[in-house]
Design an enzyme around this catalytic site. Structure first.
Site, PDB file in Angstrom:
ATOM      1  N   ASP A  30      95.426  42.867 -30.123  1.00 16.68           N
ATOM      2  CA  ASP A  30      95.087  41.521 -30.588  1.00 16.68           C
ATOM      3  C   ASP A  30      96.386  40.725 -30.760  1.00 16.68           C
ATOM      4  O   ASP A  30      97.375  41.231 -31.287  1.00 16.68           O
ATOM      5  CB  ASP A  30      94.325  41.603 -31.917  1.00 16.68           C
ATOM      6  N   ASN A  87      82.353  40.528 -34.721  1.00 14.97           N
ATOM      7  CA  ASN A  87      81.900  39.290 -35.345  1.00 14.97           C
ATOM      8  C   ASN A  87      80.913  38.625 -34.394  1.00 14.97           C
ATOM      9  O   ASN A  87      81.160  38.548 -33.188  1.00 14.97           O
ATOM     10  CB  ASN A  87      83.092  38.368 -35.606  1.00 14.97           C
ATOM     11  N   GLN A  94      82.984  34.651 -35.264  1.00 11.15           N
ATOM     12  CA  GLN A  94      83.335  34.835 -33.857  1.00 11.15           C
ATOM     13  C   GLN A  94      84.026  33.582 -33.326  1.00 11.15           C
ATOM     14  O   GLN A  94      83.524  32.460 -33.506  1.00 11.15           O
ATOM     15  CB  GLN A  94      82.068  35.116 -33.031  1.00 11.15           C
ATOM     16  N   VAL A  96      85.949  33.911 -30.065  1.00  8.91           N
ATOM     17  CA  VAL A  96      85.958  34.083 -28.608  1.00  8.91           C
ATOM     18  C   VAL A  96      84.580  34.578 -28.198  1.00  8.91           C
ATOM     19  O   VAL A  96      84.148  35.665 -28.626  1.00  8.91           O
ATOM     20  CB  VAL A  96      87.050  35.079 -28.159  1.00  8.91           C
ATOM     21  N   HIS A 100      83.371  41.470 -28.042  1.00 12.00           N
ATOM     22  CA  HIS A 100      84.548  42.329 -28.246  1.00 12.00           C
ATOM     23  C   HIS A 100      84.408  43.092 -29.552  1.00 12.00           C
ATOM     24  O   HIS A 100      83.685  42.686 -30.465  1.00 12.00           O
ATOM     25  CB  HIS A 100      85.846  41.508 -28.234  1.00 12.00           C
ATOM     26  N   HIS A 102      86.767  44.822 -32.501  1.00 14.68           N
ATOM     27  CA  HIS A 102      88.079  44.997 -33.105  1.00 14.68           C
ATOM     28  C   HIS A 102      88.199  46.451 -33.566  1.00 14.68           C
ATOM     29  O   HIS A 102      87.304  46.960 -34.254  1.00 14.68           O
ATOM     30  CB  HIS A 102      88.236  44.116 -34.350  1.00 14.68           C
TER      31      HIS A 102
HETATM   32  P1  AMP Z   1      86.830  36.918 -33.127  1.00 20.24           P
HETATM   33  O1  AMP Z   1      87.310  35.932 -34.158  1.00 20.24           O
HETATM   34  O2  AMP Z   1      86.085  38.081 -33.674  1.00 20.24           O
HETATM   35  O3  AMP Z   1      86.075  36.212 -32.012  1.00 20.24           O
HETATM   36  O4  AMP Z   1      88.131  37.564 -32.511  1.00 20.24           O
HETATM   37  C1  AMP Z   1      88.869  36.993 -31.497  1.00 20.24           C
HETATM   38  C2  AMP Z   1      90.203  37.674 -31.513  1.00 20.24           C
HETATM   39  O5  AMP Z   1      90.816  37.495 -30.252  1.00 20.24           O
HETATM   40  C3  AMP Z   1      91.179  37.140 -32.564  1.00 20.24           C
HETATM   41  O6  AMP Z   1      91.541  38.208 -33.431  1.00 20.24           O
HETATM   42  C4  AMP Z   1      92.353  36.631 -31.726  1.00 20.24           C
HETATM   43  O7  AMP Z   1      93.585  36.884 -32.360  1.00 20.24           O
HETATM   44  C5  AMP Z   1      92.195  37.414 -30.449  1.00 20.24           C
HETATM   45  N1  AMP Z   1      92.697  36.790 -29.233  1.00 20.24           N
HETATM   46  C6  AMP Z   1      92.390  35.564 -28.730  1.00 20.24           C
HETATM   47  N2  AMP Z   1      92.999  35.352 -27.557  1.00 20.24           N
HETATM   48  C7  AMP Z   1      93.715  36.478 -27.302  1.00 20.24           C
HETATM   49  C8  AMP Z   1      94.590  36.872 -26.239  1.00 20.24           C
HETATM   50  N3  AMP Z   1      94.833  36.087 -25.194  1.00 20.24           N
HETATM   51  N4  AMP Z   1      95.167  38.099 -26.314  1.00 20.24           N
HETATM   52  C9  AMP Z   1      94.936  38.902 -27.383  1.00 20.24           C
HETATM   53  N5  AMP Z   1      94.115  38.596 -28.393  1.00 20.24           N
HETATM   54  C10 AMP Z   1      93.527  37.392 -28.360  1.00 20.24           C
END
Ligand code: AMP
Ligand code: ZN
Length: 114
Positions: A30, A87, A94, A96, A100, A102
């Site tokens: 991450d 999430n 959430q 992204v 995914h 974590h």
């Molecule tokens: P969420 O908030 O559960 O959707 O988690 C999205 C996660 O993706 C966050 O912890 C971000 O730090 C991580 N993230 C977003 N873009 C990237 C990227 N290009 N490379 C690595 N992690 C990312």
């Protein structure tokens, strides 16, 4: 999904170091780590969120959990404990919209989450 950042990571379009990859799953660090070990595991195919999982996807989810266990061992956090979090949706935090998981560990995590 041309605008999806995780699809770009999965396809190799974005040059990201993968800590694990097979034909269906990729894992990488991450970019904003919340623990000493903070990996993201993603299916290579675009699934927008947990609520968009279809019946045929559940075997893939099991495979991702198997991979999470394997990575927890490799990262040295299996014995002390770790957390796997998905999430879902805006209230779930959430940000992204490509499914995914974590994988967090390396410190004592708090509960309940904020
Ligand atoms: P969420 O908030 O559960 O959707 O988690 C999205 C996660 O993706 C966050 O912890 C971000 O730090 C991580 N993230 C977003 N873009 C990237 C990227 N290009 N490379 C690595 N992690 C990312
Ligand atoms: Zn995607």
């Amino acid at each position: 999904m041309e605008d999806c950042i995780f699809c770009k990571i999965a396809s190799g379009e974005l040059d990201t170091d993968l800590v694990y990859e097979d034909e269906r799953v990729a894992a990488f660090a991450d970019q904003n780590p919340q623990a000493p070990v903070h990996l993201l595991l993603i299916p290579k195919k675009h699934i927008p969120s947990m609520r968009k999982l279809e019946e045929k996807d559940y075997e893939l989810v099991g495979h991702i959990y198997r991979t999470a266990n394997q990575l927890a061992e490799e990262q040295g956090i299996a014995e002390d404990g770790f957390r796997v979090v998905t999430n879902c949706g805006d209230d779930g935090g959430q940000t992204v919209y490509h499914l995914h998981f974590h994988l967090l560990g390396g410190r004592r995590l708090q509960w309940p989450p904020g």
